[in-house]
Motif scaffolding. Sequence first.
Motif, mmCIF file in Angstrom:
data_model
loop_
_atom_site.group_PDB
_atom_site.id
_atom_site.type_symbol
_atom_site.label_atom_id
_atom_site.label_comp_id
_atom_site.label_asym_id
_atom_site.label_seq_id
_atom_site.Cartn_x
_atom_site.Cartn_y
_atom_site.Cartn_z
ATOM 1 N N LEU A 1 0.813 -1.216 0.000
ATOM 2 C CA LEU A 1 0.000 0.000 0.000
ATOM 3 C C LEU A 1 0.849 1.269 0.000
ATOM 4 N N LEU B 1 -1.374 5.297 6.968
ATOM 5 C CA LEU B 1 -1.733 3.886 6.889
ATOM 6 C C LEU B 1 -1.726 3.275 8.271
ATOM 7 N N VAL C 1 -1.484 7.473 -1.096
ATOM 8 C CA VAL C 1 -1.588 6.992 0.278
ATOM 9 C C VAL C 1 -0.735 7.883 1.175
ATOM 10 N N LEU D 1 -6.677 0.688 -4.030
ATOM 11 C CA LEU D 1 -6.245 0.018 -2.804
ATOM 12 C C LEU D 1 -6.654 -1.453 -2.815
ATOM 13 N N VAL E 1 -6.794 3.510 5.518
ATOM 14 C CA VAL E 1 -5.911 4.321 4.688
ATOM 15 C C VAL E 1 -6.477 5.729 4.582
#
Length: 256
Positions: free
Chosen positions: A24, A33, A30, A53, A44
């Motif tokens: 990720l 996280l 992003v 994702l 996220v």
Amino acid sequence: MGIQVQLAVDLTCQSCVDDVTQVLKGVQGVERLDVSLADKQVVVEGTARPSELLSAIKESGRAAVVRGTGSSVGGNIGAAVCIFEESRTLNSKTRGLARFVQVNEDMCFVDITVSGIPEGKHGVAIHECGDLSNVPESCGRHWNPDGVDHGDGTKGHRGDMGNLVVKDGWGDLAFETNRFKVWEIIGRSVVVGAAADDLGRANNARSKTDGGSGPGILAGVIARSAGLFENDKQVCACSGNTIWEEQRLTSEGHRL
């Protein structure tokens, strides 16, 4: 404004956590996280789309389900679920599930999974009515509030969602759209056609109506569902399946 995306992920060990974290972090957009092994949950924050994702996690070999979305400053916008039932043309092993999550005021995330129907492409569309008494006729026509010809996921009926591809017994489709919002479709139905949708490109009347996708073989009513952080179940109460089995629909002979 950034968004929060909550995913349930089938995490079994710290190595899973490390792998999902690494995957990720490679997704553009992003910004923050949080991966929890105990809760089997990933949250996220950023600007990455839910479909990106979900695809990244699946490509790492792990099952995942988008549970909900909301703005990074808090608040749920809307979510809905549609459990497919077979039409009179197929047996009781046919089944499927569609989830709709409103990402922001303009974007809805759609995730559809089906199993037990013939291999190949199948047209999918939102229909006017949530009546499953005589599928597909009782579901009405494609939802088309603009009164235009049939098309694909970017033009045509607002309920047009293109094709999903079934291979090795199951198929899925995940995308974002700004053509409808969750609160506009609750109470309507989703119908999966027997054949491929030509996306309105053929030169005949049927193409402009439903893309030649044929009679509906799966259908379900769209109903409101839990949003961001409103549902932490991992087992479906009606079937006993885990949510990942439910999402992949791999247990032959069991209904959702």
